[in-house]
Design a protein around this motif. Structure first.
Motif, short mmCIF file in Angstrom:
data_model
loop_
_atom_site.label_atom_id
_atom_site.label_comp_id
_atom_site.label_asym_id
_atom_site.label_seq_id
_atom_site.Cartn_x
_atom_site.Cartn_y
_atom_site.Cartn_z
N ALA A 198 0.83 -1.20 0.00
CA ALA A 198 0.00 0.00 0.00
C ALA A 198 0.87 1.25 0.00
O ALA A 198 1.98 1.26 0.52
N LYS A 234 0.44 4.78 -16.00
CA LYS A 234 1.83 4.69 -15.56
C LYS A 234 2.66 5.57 -16.48
O LYS A 234 3.03 5.18 -17.58
N LEU A 273 2.50 1.74 -6.82
CA LEU A 273 1.16 2.08 -7.31
C LEU A 273 1.06 1.70 -8.78
O LEU A 273 1.94 2.05 -9.58
N GLN A 274 0.01 0.98 -9.13
CA GLN A 274 -0.22 0.58 -10.51
C GLN A 274 -1.39 1.38 -11.08
O GLN A 274 -2.15 2.03 -10.34
N GLU A 275 -1.52 1.33 -12.39
CA GLU A 275 -2.65 1.99 -13.04
C GLU A 275 -3.98 1.48 -12.45
O GLU A 275 -4.19 0.28 -12.34
N GLY A 276 -4.84 2.41 -12.02
CA GLY A 276 -6.12 2.04 -11.44
C GLY A 276 -6.12 1.95 -9.93
O GLY A 276 -7.19 1.92 -9.30
N ASP A 277 -4.93 1.92 -9.31
CA ASP A 277 -4.86 1.85 -7.85
C ASP A 277 -5.34 3.16 -7.23
O ASP A 277 -5.10 4.24 -7.77
N PHE A 278 -6.00 3.04 -6.08
CA PHE A 278 -6.52 4.22 -5.40
C PHE A 278 -5.53 4.77 -4.38
O PHE A 278 -4.79 4.02 -3.73
N PHE A 322 -7.36 8.08 -8.07
CA PHE A 322 -6.70 6.84 -8.50
C PHE A 322 -5.67 7.16 -9.58
O PHE A 322 -5.71 8.21 -10.23
N ASP A 341 6.47 0.91 -9.13
CA ASP A 341 5.41 -0.11 -9.18
C ASP A 341 4.74 -0.36 -7.83
O ASP A 341 4.07 -1.39 -7.65
#
Length: 330
Positions: free
Chosen positions: A2, A81, A32-37, A77, A30
């Motif tokens: 997180a 990337k 945080l990835q694409e779409g992660d809040f 979000f 990485d």
């Protein structure tokens, strides 16, 4: 893993800059990835002790850069990337255009590049570096001085920095991709020795005010003395009369133009009556007359290697070879 943000009260960055930097770093690594809040504004404010207004401003700036998005019901979000690169060059010229085009063409589309110029002004250089803090994933900087690295560059994370063209760092923590302005010059001129010896005199045109390293002057003198060539250093060629039997080694494009135009107006043939060598190659020098002989590193290769470093983050410690490119002017 997180996303977590911890405020560093000893940092020279503002709280706003620290949050922006932490989010972009988490995306680059990485975490945080694409779409992660991301944590909500209230949550991040409460966890970090940073005011709600500061967190909101940081998220707003990240949205403006298209790094994050938000929805009324779900919050903030990661939108994509993406990577932002800070590229600081000395000035604009035809061979710098080659370098930049090669660099950009070898980067994927999700990399954006901010290209700036310092024009060898130390105050501008320092201010641009300081203003860039916490805003970029990677940094590519053409140093001002060939003998030392500018102190302000030590404020950049050494794992994200590449020194380009001039100024080898005094530490093995910082990557560099430079050229040699001394031994390489002697080697290249030696390769062209027989052609240079066709002429009675050999002149280096080295203006009083130029950022080009003085090592080249010393290398030129060493080469001429070793080979018993009559030589001189000219600081201002604009009022010189170009004569048959002379060869010129020019640094600046303006001086190159002066020699070419003077030969044309006097009916002198380059490569026969007058010899000419220019520093730094460019496509135009391939086609002027029967071609201009150059001493140069491969700026397309330089651009490719910079792009590799940006993507892989694998440090480069390399001095690019300088080559003599023989054409009709010698």
């Amino acid at each position: 893993m997180a996303f977590k943000f911890e405020l560093d009260n000893t940092s020279t960055q503002t709280k706003l800059q620290q949050i922006i930097h932490a989010v972009t770093e988490a995306i680059s690594n990485d975490v945080l990835q694409e779409g992660d809040f991301l944590p909500s504004v209230n949550t991040l404010s409460r966890q970090s002790g940073v005011s709600r207004d500061t967190v909101f401003k940081a998220y707003t700036q990240l949205k403006q850069r298209s790094i994050i998005e938000s929805t009324p019901t779900k919050g903030y979000f990661v939108s994509s990337k993406s990577f932002k690169v800070f590229m600081l060059l000395d000035d604009f010229s035809s061979f710098k255009e080659q370098l930049y085009s090669s660099f950009r063409n070898n980067l994927p589309e999700n990399y954006s590049v901010d290209l700036l110029f310092h024009h060898y002004n130390s105050d501008v250089f320092e201010q641009l570096i300081l203003n860039s803090q916490g805003r970029y994933s990677m940094y590519v900087v053409m140093n001002i001085n060939n003998e030392r690295m500018e102190k302000v560059l030590k404020k950049i994370d050494p794992n994200k920095l590449l020194i380009l063209d001039m100024g080898k760092p005094d530490t093995d923590e910082i990557a560099y991709l430079t050229q040699n302005f001394s031994e390489a010059v002697i080697n290249c001129l030696t390769e062209g020795l027989e052609l240079i010896k066709k002429y009675n005199e050999f002149h280096l045109v080295y203006p009083k005010v130029t950022p080009h390293p003085h090592e080249t002057v010393e290398a030129f003198a060493t080469f001429c003395e070793q080979n018993q060539i009559s030589h001189s250093v000219i600081t201002n060629i604009q009022h010189q009369t170009i004569k048959a039997g002379q060869a010129y080694f020019v640094i600046k494009e303006d001086d190159l133009v002066h020699v070419v135009k003077s030969c044309k107006s006097s009916g002198l043939k380059l490569g026969k009556d007058v010899g000419l060598i220019s520093y730094n190659d460019s496509p135009m020098k391939e086609i002027v007359g029967s071609g201009i002989t150059t001493l140069s590193v491969d700026f397309c290769e330089m651009g490719e290697k910079v792009a590799q470093f940006i993507q892989s983050k694998e440090k480069i410690f390399e001095t690019l070879p300088t080559r003599l490119i023989l054409r009709g002017s010698l």
